[in-house]
Write a protein that holds these residues in place. Structure first.
Motif, PDB file in Angstrom:
ATOM      1  N   VAL A  98       1.526 -11.646  -2.033  1.00  0.00           N
ATOM      2  CA  VAL A  98       2.784 -11.412  -1.324  1.00  0.00           C
ATOM      3  C   VAL A  98       3.942 -11.242  -2.308  1.00  0.00           C
ATOM      4  CG1 VAL A  98       4.492 -12.504   0.201  1.00  0.00           C
ATOM      5  CG2 VAL A  98       2.063 -12.500   0.820  1.00  0.00           C
ATOM      6  N   SER A  99       3.917 -12.002  -3.389  1.00  0.00           N
ATOM      7  CA  SER A  99       5.011 -11.910  -4.358  1.00  0.00           C
ATOM      8  C   SER A  99       4.921 -10.657  -5.222  1.00  0.00           C
ATOM      9  CB  SER A  99       5.027 -13.158  -5.262  1.00  0.00           C
ATOM     10  OG  SER A  99       3.875 -13.199  -6.084  1.00  0.00           O
ATOM     11  N   THR A 100       3.721 -10.075  -5.347  1.00  0.00           N
ATOM     12  CA  THR A 100       3.501  -8.958  -6.274  1.00  0.00           C
ATOM     13  C   THR A 100       3.505  -7.605  -5.586  1.00  0.00           C
ATOM     14  OG1 THR A 100       2.161 -10.404  -7.693  1.00  0.00           O
ATOM     15  CG2 THR A 100       1.879  -8.029  -7.989  1.00  0.00           C
ATOM     16  N   PHE A 101       2.931  -7.524  -4.384  1.00  0.00           N
ATOM     17  CA  PHE A 101       2.692  -6.230  -3.736  1.00  0.00           C
ATOM     18  C   PHE A 101       3.697  -5.952  -2.627  1.00  0.00           C
ATOM     19  CE2 PHE A 101      -1.332  -7.257  -5.716  1.00  0.00           C
ATOM     20  CZ  PHE A 101      -1.722  -6.041  -6.248  1.00  0.00           C
ATOM     21  N   ASP A 102       3.977  -4.673  -2.457  1.00  0.00           N
ATOM     22  CA  ASP A 102       4.856  -4.210  -1.390  1.00  0.00           C
ATOM     23  C   ASP A 102       4.063  -3.820  -0.147  1.00  0.00           C
ATOM     24  OD1 ASP A 102       7.460  -4.002  -3.062  1.00  0.00           O
ATOM     25  OD2 ASP A 102       5.935  -2.972  -4.249  1.00  0.00           O
ATOM     26  N   VAL A 103       2.789  -3.508  -0.341  1.00  0.00           N
ATOM     27  CA  VAL A 103       1.884  -3.154   0.743  1.00  0.00           C
ATOM     28  C   VAL A 103       0.540  -3.819   0.476  1.00  0.00           C
ATOM     29  CG1 VAL A 103       0.780  -1.279   2.035  1.00  0.00           C
ATOM     30  CG2 VAL A 103       3.023  -0.903   0.986  1.00  0.00           C
ATOM     31  N   ILE A 104      -0.027  -4.466   1.465  1.00  0.00           N
ATOM     32  CA  ILE A 104      -1.359  -5.064   1.359  1.00  0.00           C
ATOM     33  C   ILE A 104      -2.241  -4.359   2.384  1.00  0.00           C
ATOM     34  CG2 ILE A 104      -2.727  -7.167   1.628  1.00  0.00           C
ATOM     35  CD1 ILE A 104      -0.203  -8.734   0.759  1.00  0.00           C
ATOM     36  N   GLU A 105      -3.246  -3.610   1.897  1.00  0.00           N
ATOM     37  CA  GLU A 105      -4.040  -2.731   2.761  1.00  0.00           C
ATOM     38  C   GLU A 105      -5.363  -3.340   3.223  1.00  0.00           C
ATOM     39  OE1 GLU A 105      -4.616   1.300   1.716  1.00  0.00           O
ATOM     40  OE2 GLU A 105      -2.613   1.592   0.867  1.00  0.00           O
ATOM     41  N   THR A 106      -5.643  -4.573   2.824  1.00  0.00           N
ATOM     42  CA  THR A 106      -7.021  -5.046   2.958  1.00  0.00           C
ATOM     43  C   THR A 106      -7.149  -6.336   3.768  1.00  0.00           C
ATOM     44  OG1 THR A 106      -6.755  -6.029   0.746  1.00  0.00           O
ATOM     45  CG2 THR A 106      -7.846  -3.888   0.881  1.00  0.00           C
ATOM     46  N   ILE A 107      -6.375  -6.458   4.839  1.00  0.00           N
ATOM     47  CA  ILE A 107      -6.533  -7.613   5.726  1.00  0.00           C
ATOM     48  C   ILE A 107      -7.775  -7.374   6.581  1.00  0.00           C
ATOM     49  CG2 ILE A 107      -5.460  -8.991   7.531  1.00  0.00           C
ATOM     50  CD1 ILE A 107      -2.778  -7.906   6.556  1.00  0.00           C
TER      51      ILE A 107
END
Length: 225
Positions: A98-107
């Protein structure tokens, strides 16, 4: 596309941009309908800099730790960019993601959804979120099964309060990609999800034809790993 030994990343990037432009025009979509995610996983900063200098600001990484090691300095040098996590996420890495990425595609499972919801509340940071769908039902691959996708999107929204932006898939290597992309589009439509991350170096034009809003292109830009 054949990657020529003597071509540069900027040469290959220009070709990929042209191919995306043609694919978008051919299917009558708006010029800005598709976002190129330059997949820089495993490449060091010096290989990424020419692509940043060419104006790209959207990149994909597979591993949280790798991204944390190389992107802070690049962000400081080049300013705002969108960093996508496109690899599997472990729940104990949720806060770092959460602190590093602007988008997380792999939930792809409730444990990850819960961990991300808690991390987002703690950090007061809201990356955009995609659910990964295992369209080929491959046992070795991450992703929620297609038949479980509707219920999982609902759980993410109603149980964990997550704003899901879209879906992502990686079709089986030996399958035709089009049925997988078409299936992802159908699931997205019935769940009112506007974003579709589908299509990689070998098949991104097909992804665009079938509704992709994001294509993840690595080797066609950076060369063979």
């Amino acid at each position: 596309m054949t990657t020529h030994r003597n071509s540069t990343a900027t040469d290959r990037l220009a070709e990929v941009r042209a191919r995306i432009g043609r694919a978008v025009r051919d299917c009558g979509r708006e010029p800005d309908a598709v976002t190129l995610v330059c997949v820089s996983k495993t490449f060091e900063a010096d290989a990424i800099v020419p692509v940043l200098e060419a104006g790209e600001r959207v990149f994909g990484e597979n591993r949280v730790q790798e991204a944390m090691g190389k992107w802070p300095a690049l962000r400081e040098r080049f300013g705002a960019l969108d960093l996508h996590l496109i690899g599997p996420l472990q729940s104990n890495k949720a806060e770092e993601a959460v602190s590093t990425f602007d988008v997380i595609e792999t939930i792809d499972r409730p444990k990850i959804a819960e961990a991300l919801a808690k991390a987002m509340d703690r950090l007061d940071r809201r990356p955009r979120l995609f659910v990964q769908v295992n369209t080929g039902a491959e046992p070795q691959k991450a992703g929620i099964l297609p038949e479980d996708a509707d219920a999982f999107v609902k759980t993410c929204r109603e149980t964990y309060g997550l704003a899901i932006a879209g879906l992502m898939c990686i079709p089986p290597v030996d399958d035709q990609a089009s049925p997988h992309f078409a299936l992802l589009n159908v699931i997205a439509a019935r769940n009112d999800l506007p974003a579709l991350s589908m299509g990689m170096s070998a098949d991104f034009e097909l992804g665009i034809q079938l509704g992709a809003t994001h294509v993840r292109v690595g080797s066609a830009i950076f060369g063979t790993r």
